[in-house]
Design a protein around this motif. Sequence first.
Motif, mmCIF file in Angstrom:
data_model
loop_
_atom_site.group_PDB
_atom_site.id
_atom_site.type_symbol
_atom_site.label_atom_id
_atom_site.label_comp_id
_atom_site.label_asym_id
_atom_site.label_seq_id
_atom_site.Cartn_x
_atom_site.Cartn_y
_atom_site.Cartn_z
ATOM 1 N N ILE A 47 0.909 -1.210 0.090
ATOM 2 C CA ILE A 47 -0.012 -0.023 0.016
ATOM 3 C C ILE A 47 0.790 1.113 -0.019
ATOM 4 O O ILE A 47 1.890 1.356 0.675
ATOM 5 N N TYR A 48 0.457 2.044 -0.929
ATOM 6 C CA TYR A 48 1.688 3.198 -1.176
ATOM 7 C C TYR A 48 1.454 4.078 0.044
ATOM 8 O O TYR A 48 0.192 4.389 0.733
ATOM 9 N N TYR A 49 2.488 5.128 0.416
ATOM 10 C CA TYR A 49 2.677 6.066 1.328
ATOM 11 C C TYR A 49 1.937 7.229 0.483
ATOM 12 O O TYR A 49 2.608 7.662 -0.749
ATOM 13 N N PRO A 50 1.098 7.805 1.058
ATOM 14 C CA PRO A 50 0.431 8.794 0.273
ATOM 15 C C PRO A 50 1.416 10.351 0.543
ATOM 16 O O PRO A 50 0.553 11.187 1.206
ATOM 17 N N GLY A 59 8.527 3.756 -10.026
ATOM 18 C CA GLY A 59 8.906 2.813 -8.972
ATOM 19 C C GLY A 59 7.644 2.377 -8.165
ATOM 20 O O GLY A 59 7.414 0.922 -8.142
ATOM 21 N N HIS A 60 6.555 3.110 -7.819
ATOM 22 C CA HIS A 60 5.454 2.611 -7.456
ATOM 23 C C HIS A 60 4.504 1.817 -8.460
ATOM 24 O O HIS A 60 4.033 0.960 -8.168
ATOM 25 N N ALA A 61 4.648 2.346 -9.751
ATOM 26 C CA ALA A 61 3.714 1.565 -10.745
ATOM 27 C C ALA A 61 4.414 0.336 -10.890
ATOM 28 O O ALA A 61 3.534 -0.540 -11.162
ATOM 29 N N TYR A 62 5.644 0.191 -10.799
ATOM 30 C CA TYR A 62 6.036 -1.151 -11.001
ATOM 31 C C TYR A 62 5.641 -2.146 -9.987
ATOM 32 O O TYR A 62 5.205 -3.330 -10.613
ATOM 33 N N SER A 63 5.663 -1.901 -8.694
ATOM 34 C CA SER A 63 5.074 -3.114 -7.926
ATOM 35 C C SER A 63 3.639 -3.319 -8.224
ATOM 36 O O SER A 63 3.392 -4.473 -8.412
ATOM 37 N N SER A 64 3.168 -2.173 -8.561
ATOM 38 C CA SER A 64 1.543 -2.824 -8.916
ATOM 39 C C SER A 64 1.383 -3.074 -10.179
ATOM 40 O O SER A 64 0.552 -4.403 -10.176
ATOM 41 N N SER A 68 10.192 -10.165 -3.997
ATOM 42 C CA SER A 68 10.982 -9.141 -3.941
ATOM 43 C C SER A 68 11.729 -8.586 -4.827
ATOM 44 O O SER A 68 12.606 -9.298 -5.383
ATOM 45 N N HIS A 69 10.939 -7.614 -5.684
ATOM 46 C CA HIS A 69 11.935 -6.906 -6.940
ATOM 47 C C HIS A 69 12.856 -5.845 -6.563
ATOM 48 O O HIS A 69 12.784 -5.321 -5.574
ATOM 49 N N GLY A 70 13.596 -5.680 -7.567
ATOM 50 C CA GLY A 70 14.823 -4.649 -7.355
ATOM 51 C C GLY A 70 14.080 -3.289 -7.410
ATOM 52 O O GLY A 70 12.951 -2.857 -7.701
ATOM 53 N N TRP A 71 15.255 -2.467 -7.527
ATOM 54 C CA TRP A 71 14.651 -0.885 -7.674
ATOM 55 C C TRP A 71 14.784 -0.199 -9.233
ATOM 56 O O TRP A 71 15.547 -1.036 -9.967
ATOM 57 N N LYS A 114 18.101 4.985 -6.976
ATOM 58 C CA LYS A 114 17.007 4.784 -6.696
ATOM 59 C C LYS A 114 16.024 5.700 -6.962
ATOM 60 O O LYS A 114 16.292 6.982 -6.582
ATOM 61 N N MET A 115 15.081 5.602 -7.848
ATOM 62 C CA MET A 115 13.962 6.883 -8.255
ATOM 63 C C MET A 115 13.229 7.119 -6.931
ATOM 64 O O MET A 115 12.583 6.175 -6.430
ATOM 65 N N SER A 116 13.486 8.474 -6.528
ATOM 66 C CA SER A 116 12.665 8.596 -5.317
ATOM 67 C C SER A 116 12.585 10.278 -5.203
ATOM 68 O O SER A 116 13.281 10.878 -5.961
HETATM 69 N N1 MSP Z 1 3.686 1.901 2.465
HETATM 70 C C1 MSP Z 1 4.920 1.220 2.271
HETATM 71 C C2 MSP Z 1 4.279 -0.116 1.922
HETATM 72 C C3 MSP Z 1 3.498 -0.914 2.911
HETATM 73 S S1 MSP Z 1 3.004 -2.378 2.463
HETATM 74 C C4 MSP Z 1 2.310 -3.189 3.735
HETATM 75 C C5 MSP Z 1 5.754 1.650 1.085
HETATM 76 N N2 MSP Z 1 5.237 2.465 0.198
HETATM 77 S S2 MSP Z 1 5.784 3.287 -0.999
HETATM 78 O O1 MSP Z 1 4.915 4.119 -1.425
HETATM 79 O O2 MSP Z 1 6.900 4.092 -0.534
HETATM 80 O O3 MSP Z 1 6.274 2.090 -1.914
HETATM 81 C C6 MSP Z 1 5.395 1.267 -2.576
HETATM 82 C C7 MSP Z 1 6.243 0.532 -3.525
HETATM 83 O O4 MSP Z 1 6.833 0.954 -4.384
HETATM 84 C C8 MSP Z 1 7.029 -0.557 -2.543
HETATM 85 O O5 MSP Z 1 6.950 -1.839 -3.205
HETATM 86 C C9 MSP Z 1 8.324 -0.072 -3.092
HETATM 87 O O6 MSP Z 1 9.395 -0.923 -2.889
HETATM 88 C C10 MSP Z 1 8.084 0.259 -4.463
HETATM 89 N N3 MSP Z 1 9.066 1.545 -4.978
HETATM 90 C C11 MSP Z 1 9.120 2.680 -4.564
HETATM 91 N N4 MSP Z 1 10.175 3.175 -5.163
HETATM 92 C C12 MSP Z 1 10.744 2.274 -6.191
HETATM 93 C C13 MSP Z 1 11.642 2.141 -6.850
HETATM 94 N N5 MSP Z 1 12.547 3.345 -7.476
HETATM 95 N N6 MSP Z 1 11.846 0.967 -7.892
HETATM 96 C C14 MSP Z 1 11.076 -0.099 -7.702
HETATM 97 N N7 MSP Z 1 10.256 0.161 -6.656
HETATM 98 C C15 MSP Z 1 10.384 0.802 -5.691
HETATM 99 O O7 MSP Z 1 6.839 1.141 0.845
#
Ligand code: MSP
Length: 511
Positions: free
Chosen positions: A12-15, A22-27, A291-294, A301-303
């Motif tokens: 679940i995403y941090y809002p 990166g977020h889109a990738y996991s989903s 568990s996927h990579g970044w 890391k994209m952030s």
């Molecule tokens: N809120 C927590 C997850 C709680 S689950 C009980 C969190 N949120 S997040 O918004 O930071 O990240 C959501 C997903 O995006 C996570 O799987 C995180 O690993 C993924 N990614 C965020 N940045 C990323 C990249 N740059 N590359 C790939 N995935 C990364 O973590």
Amino acid sequence: MTDDNFYITTPIYYPSGSPHIGHAYSSIFADVFARFKRNDKKNVFFITGTDEHGLKIQKSAEKNNLNPKEYCDKISKVFFNLNKKLSLSNDDFIRTTETRHHLAVTELWNRLLKSGDIYLSKYKGWYSVSDEAFYQSDEIINKNGKNYSKFSGSLVEWVEEESFFFKLSAWQNKLLDFYNKQPEFILPYSRRNEVVSFVKGGLKDLSISRTSFSWGIKVPDNDNHVIYVWLDALTNYLSALNYPDQNNQLFKKFWPASLHVIGKDILRFHAVYWPAFLLAAHIKPPERIFSHGWILSDDKKMSKSQGNILDPIKIIKKYGVDQIRYYLMKEVSHGSDASISLNSLETCINSDLANNFGNLCQRVFSFVKNNCNNEVSKNNNISTNDKKLLDETIILTKNLRNEMDKQNLNNYIKSVVKISFLTNKYINDEEPWKLKITNIEKMNNILHISLNQIGKIAILLNPIIPLATNRVFKALNLKQDDINLSFLDNKILLDDKVKINNLDILFKKID
Ligand code: MSP
């Protein structure tokens, strides 16, 4: 992952800011798996949502001059809309500020208390607000007078406060035992090995409450403490199934979770803390953590904090959602980190989507329209070349369910693309256009085989590129019930006589 019910989750995403790739990738990764299982006629429950408590969110709200709930209502919507734009097929969207979640977290806490796994003491140590994680001193590095986590690079601060603790140290051997009994609990294996050696190195008790801020779920009967945001957030996987009511249909059918897809940054929470909490509360742990990579941009890391974000919405607007879904699933090696760029996205769209699968569809559909009045029938005179293509397709599809079950999406896609490539080659070699006068029956057969191949490829690619493949299904007059994987078990996909509809260009080439 042995039965017919699949419970699949994304983190679940941090809002706390704008969504990025990166977020889109996991989903998308989790969505592909959910769609594949649905197409394989399994029962699927797939969830995503937002993780709304904790200091990080409280601080973001303050920066935006909003109270935390108002702030979360606003940003949660952004992520909700992102899911729609990504064509996620989630069955539910859970927010940790909902009452149903509150009930589940409180129940889990009470169970841990009852089992004797919680005690009150004082936390003295490092904390990263950005990671919402506690770190040991040997996990910290000092640079220019400031302290950072060695692991994530995030700033840490020293914290000293009263805290409830979870007796994680008591779970070391039980966790190691659990990893042994469930050897594919963590995939890929490289990550599993990391976790096992971390646990073998010894576990310290975990602080699971905070007193220095208030934005969170209160500890039952102790209003001074809010529950640690990770204990809170992980429980979303239970609350979405209406836990604590363990007799409701959803929980009975779908727990334990089949697959939690996560990024490597949140592996420890999912692979160590989560099963320990669940085992302590006498709840079965999930079957698999993948568990996927970044995704990296400029090798980092994209952030938000790195300032190197690619905005998924902008990319979707420019290139299309199937295109970005395909690119991320095909080109990013799922176990390791990967750099992405708009250049390689464009190359991928042109080579795989426009020139390969798109071109295959275009040439066959327009040929059938222009020469056969949109109708072709097969006969039983299979040539050596026909048989060769069909046999090669069987070989390439043989292992696909297994690849998907191990989340080997790269291999899965490579095999499907190869089928498309071979089908294009088959048409080049067979030259049906030369048979218009001399052997119309053979021409029909070649076209029927080609349409059948297109149907199979479209079903196999549907989890990855749902929009384009839905157009192919319509053009082939395939109904929802026909979209299944029974052709992998040698069932027939298209009738002997096929009537098609026109199909416009699927993927535009990028100049
Ligand atoms: N809120 C927590 C997850 C709680 S689950 C009980 C969190 N949120 S997040 O918004 O930071 O990240 C959501 C997903 O995006 C996570 O799987 C995180 O690993 C993924 N990614 C965020 N940045 C990323 C990249 N740059 N590359 C790939 N995935 C990364 O973590």
